[in-house]
Every structure is written in C-alpha cells, then in structure tokens.
Design a protein around this motif. Sequence first.
Motif, PDB file in Angstrom:
ATOM      1  N   VAL A   1      -5.508   6.078   0.106  1.00 44.86           N
ATOM      2  CA  VAL A   1      -6.459   4.984  -0.363  1.00 44.86           C
ATOM      3  C   VAL A   1      -6.404   3.995   1.034  1.00 44.86           C
ATOM      4  N   GLY A   2      -7.563   3.177   1.043  1.00 42.22           N
ATOM      5  CA  GLY A   2      -7.641   2.135   2.162  1.00 42.22           C
ATOM      6  C   GLY A   2      -6.270   1.507   2.435  1.00 42.22           C
ATOM      7  N   ALA A   3      -5.596   1.292   3.783  1.00 40.53           N
ATOM      8  CA  ALA A   3      -4.608   0.796   4.206  1.00 40.53           C
ATOM      9  C   ALA A   3      -4.451  -0.436   3.429  1.00 40.53           C
ATOM     10  N   GLY A   4      -5.546  -1.217   3.448  1.00 40.20           N
ATOM     11  CA  GLY A   4      -5.580  -2.639   3.084  1.00 40.20           C
ATOM     12  C   GLY A   4      -4.927  -2.801   1.625  1.00 40.20           C
ATOM     13  N   HIS A   5      -5.021  -1.688   0.858  1.00 35.28           N
ATOM     14  CA  HIS A   5      -4.602  -1.902  -0.521  1.00 35.28           C
ATOM     15  C   HIS A   5      -3.036  -1.546  -0.737  1.00 35.28           C
ATOM     16  N   LEU A   6      -2.320  -1.365   0.564  1.00 36.33           N
ATOM     17  CA  LEU A   6      -0.868  -1.040   0.312  1.00 36.33           C
ATOM     18  C   LEU A   6      -0.069  -2.019   1.188  1.00 36.33           C
ATOM     19  N   GLY A   7      -0.560  -3.470   1.126  1.00 36.33           N
ATOM     20  CA  GLY A   7       0.445  -4.417   1.585  1.00 36.33           C
ATOM     21  C   GLY A   7      -0.137  -5.677   0.943  1.00 36.33           C
ATOM     22  N   GLY A   8       1.022  -6.650   0.943  1.00 37.15           N
ATOM     23  CA  GLY A   8       0.909  -7.821   0.303  1.00 37.15           C
ATOM     24  C   GLY A   8       1.311  -7.727  -1.224  1.00 37.15           C
ATOM     25  N   GLU A   9       1.062  -9.106  -1.687  1.00 39.65           N
ATOM     26  CA  GLU A   9       1.701  -9.345  -3.181  1.00 39.65           C
ATOM     27  C   GLU A   9       1.153  -8.549  -4.252  1.00 39.65           C
ATOM     28  N   THR A  10      -0.146  -8.158  -3.878  1.00 42.23           N
ATOM     29  CA  THR A  10      -0.858  -7.445  -4.940  1.00 42.23           C
ATOM     30  C   THR A  10      -1.246  -5.893  -4.588  1.00 42.23           C
ATOM     31  N   SER A  11      -0.378  -5.540  -3.590  1.00 38.20           N
ATOM     32  CA  SER A  11      -0.606  -4.080  -3.321  1.00 38.20           C
ATOM     33  C   SER A  11      -0.281  -3.237  -4.365  1.00 38.20           C
ATOM     34  N   VAL A  12      -0.626  -1.928  -4.350  1.00 36.19           N
ATOM     35  CA  VAL A  12      -0.328  -1.155  -5.294  1.00 36.19           C
ATOM     36  C   VAL A  12       1.036  -0.657  -5.460  1.00 36.19           C
ATOM     37  N   GLN A  13       1.945  -0.684  -4.318  1.00 39.10           N
ATOM     38  CA  GLN A  13       3.451  -0.512  -4.497  1.00 39.10           C
ATOM     39  C   GLN A  13       3.887  -1.800  -5.325  1.00 39.10           C
ATOM     40  N   ALA A  14       3.590  -2.937  -4.838  1.00 38.89           N
ATOM     41  CA  ALA A  14       4.057  -4.174  -5.736  1.00 38.89           C
ATOM     42  C   ALA A  14       3.562  -4.071  -7.284  1.00 38.89           C
ATOM     43  N   LEU A  15       2.551  -3.469  -7.377  1.00 38.90           N
ATOM     44  CA  LEU A  15       2.003  -3.511  -8.985  1.00 38.90           C
ATOM     45  C   LEU A  15       3.088  -2.152  -9.589  1.00 38.90           C
ATOM     46  N   LEU A  16       3.195  -1.362  -8.852  1.00 40.21           N
ATOM     47  CA  LEU A  16       3.991  -0.284  -9.358  1.00 40.21           C
ATOM     48  C   LEU A  16       5.661  -0.835  -9.795  1.00 40.21           C
ATOM     49  N   ALA A  17       6.065  -1.767  -8.728  1.00 39.49           N
ATOM     50  CA  ALA A  17       7.379  -2.348  -9.074  1.00 39.49           C
ATOM     51  C   ALA A  17       7.185  -2.960 -10.308  1.00 39.49           C
ATOM     52  N   LYS A  18       6.189  -3.813 -10.645  1.00 42.51           N
ATOM     53  CA  LYS A  18       6.098  -4.357 -11.888  1.00 42.51           C
ATOM     54  C   LYS A  18       6.174  -3.606 -13.026  1.00 42.51           C
ATOM     55  N   ARG A  19       6.019  -2.305 -12.995  1.00 38.99           N
ATOM     56  CA  ARG A  19       6.106  -1.277 -13.958  1.00 38.99           C
ATOM     57  C   ARG A  19       7.330  -0.586 -13.829  1.00 38.99           C
ATOM     58  N   GLY A  20       8.145  -0.898 -13.119  1.00 40.33           N
ATOM     59  CA  GLY A  20       9.672  -0.461 -13.063  1.00 40.33           C
ATOM     60  C   GLY A  20       9.492   0.941 -12.110  1.00 40.33           C
ATOM     61  N   ILE A  21       8.586   1.054 -11.309  1.00 43.46           N
ATOM     62  CA  ILE A  21       8.331   2.256 -10.559  1.00 43.46           C
ATOM     63  C   ILE A  21       8.694   1.996  -8.959  1.00 43.46           C
ATOM     64  N   LYS A  22       9.648   2.512  -8.580  1.00 45.27           N
ATOM     65  CA  LYS A  22       9.973   2.316  -6.991  1.00 45.27           C
ATOM     66  C   LYS A  22       9.218   3.206  -6.178  1.00 45.27           C
ATOM     67  N   SER A  23       8.908   2.572  -4.987  1.00 44.83           N
ATOM     68  CA  SER A  23       8.056   3.604  -3.983  1.00 44.83           C
ATOM     69  C   SER A  23       9.139   3.126  -2.422  1.00 44.83           C
ATOM     70  N   GLU A  24       9.025   4.039  -2.051  1.00 43.62           N
ATOM     71  CA  GLU A  24       9.830   4.158  -0.658  1.00 43.62           C
ATOM     72  C   GLU A  24       9.125   4.550   0.609  1.00 43.62           C
ATOM     73  N   ARG A  25       9.290   3.694   1.530  1.00 47.25           N
ATOM     74  CA  ARG A  25       8.509   4.026   2.864  1.00 47.25           C
ATOM     75  C   ARG A  25       9.082   5.226   3.579  1.00 47.25           C
ATOM     76  N   LEU A  26       8.255   6.193   4.050  1.00 52.71           N
ATOM     77  CA  LEU A  26       8.945   7.114   4.694  1.00 52.71           C
ATOM     78  C   LEU A  26       8.828   6.821   6.336  1.00 52.71           C
ATOM     79  N   THR A  27       9.585   7.396   6.977  1.00 54.95           N
ATOM     80  CA  THR A  27       9.761   7.171   8.277  1.00 54.95           C
ATOM     81  C   THR A  27      10.100   8.612   8.947  1.00 54.95           C
ATOM     82  N   GLN A  28       9.915   8.482  10.458  1.00 54.71           N
ATOM     83  CA  GLN A  28      10.281   9.886  11.141  1.00 54.71           C
ATOM     84  C   GLN A  28      11.613  10.098  11.145  1.00 54.71           C
TER      85      GLN A  28
END
Length: 302
Positions: A275-302
């Motif tokens: 999805v568009g990168a602008g949706h994945l940052g900030g207080e209303t990002s997809v990850q932030a809204l997942l966190a409110k559901r108790g779902i953790k997201s982890e950033r991948l690195t090289q």
Amino acid sequence: MLKLRFAFLATALACASAVQGQAPATAPAPALPDADPAIWVVKDPDTTIYLFGTFHALDGKSAWFNDEVKAAFDRSKELVLEIPPVDDPASIQPIIMKYALDTSGKPLSDRLSPATKEKFVAALAKLGAPPNAFDKFTPFFAALTLTMANAQKLGMTAANGSEAVLTKAAKDDKKPISGLETIEYQMSIFANLSDAEQIAMLEQTLDELDEVAGLFKKMNDHWSKGDSEGMAALINEMNAKSPKLYKVLLTDRNANWAEWIDKRLDQPGVVFVGVGAGHLGGETSVQALLAKRGIKSERLTQ
C-alpha cells in the motif's frame, strides 16, 4: 495544500498503476543505485503478512526490489495491492468516465474566476492542449490530470512504480493478485467532495504546479531511505488544514486495511501486501491502528 493534493494524486496513481498492469520489459542495464524502502511483518503462529510501503510512480533510476523486500516477496504465496491489476483498460473506462465527466452542463473554464481561468489556460498551453481541453471534466479530475501530466514530465510514471514491478513479478511467479479496494471506490472518494472543495483543489493545483518537482523529490528521497516518518510528516500536514479529507483519504482507509489484516491472520499462509508508503507512518498509520487491536508489527532490516 500541496501535500494534501499529493494524497489525492497518490490515490489516483494507484488507479493508474492498476491499469498499467505490469512494468514493461527492458534490456539489461547498468547497476542502479540501491534504495531501501520500508517493510514490516505481522505474524501469528500460522500466518505471515508482509506490509510494504509502495511508491505509485517512479522514474526507474534506483534498485529497490531486492534485499529484504525481494526476500519477503519470494516467501509470499500471494500479492495484495490497494487495487488489483486491470488486464483490460477498456473495462474500467466507463468507471473513470462516470466520475471524470461533469454533468452540470457548464464548461469547467466558465466556472472559474478570471484569475484562475487565466492560470488554467496557461497550464493547458504548457501541455500543448487547447483552452477548452478539460471543459467536460469534473474539477478534481482536471486537477489530478494536470498534476499527473507534470509528474510524467519528470519521468515519474506508474509503469515504473512499485505496483507495476510487483505485479509483473507476481504474474511471472504465478502468484494470485487481489486488491483491498476497487477503482470505483477510490474515484468515488474524489467525486464525493463538494463542488467548492473540488474547485479549491484545482485552484491550489494551478498555484503550486511549479512545486511538483520538489515535492516528488522529497517524497522519493524519504521512500528510498525507508524514512516512513519523514514521508508521513509531508502528508500529515493535511490533518491540520483539512481534518475531514485526512480522515477520508488516510485514517478511514488505514482502519479498513488494519481490519483486513486482523481478519486475514485467521487464515494460514504468507501474504505480501503493498500500500502507499504514506499510509505506513504517523499516528494513524496501519501499524498504529493494528497496535490498538493488540497486533504487533515489526520493521524488517537488512
């Protein structure tokens, strides 16, 4: 307001990338500079969902489909984009025209103030178009078309965008491709703006066309570095200026996608979501809204 218009443009480019279908085949080229866009993973014992921030229009001058992004894609069994690819562009033309064509019966240029009309005609002339070229368009569609045309002059095209590259790779690997939304839904977001809001959008577009190059460079730089918060900061300025539009274009859609991910975790499998990168940052990002559901997201690195 330029950042607000970019949020509209990003959605329109998602539509364009769906119609493009896949990136064009090219001859082998010299190695390109490496880019490192951001990607996250959401998982439970039997489901893995990769969440990748796409850039809908790119110039093809960097190598990003590698490292952790390519590894995640290769492990995935299906691709999910904002909009599924459209193999037959003619099939969606009636939808585009439904929202692009104005039904008021009054030419668009006649609905503008004299000063705005002068800028409008000048902008069309720079594109080699006659003064009445957009007269049958709705104001939002005219604004988006002007911006997209100027973006293409910079070499930024949906054909080089993330979705096109991912779609081609999925088709080559015979992976199923689906979408979180439809083209009609995305177009309806624009069409549901009031006439005054659409004309204001066109006025801002005309006032800021010269800034398109700088904005695209900033957005592309943030994306290439995986700077999700820097990307979000550019777009999130619209929250203070137009909370209603921010809610419709970002927060509401992010909430829908977080719910989709929540439900998809109930099914075993490995999924690559772009999805568009602008949706994945900030207080209303997809990850932030997942966190409110108790779902953790982890950033991948090289």
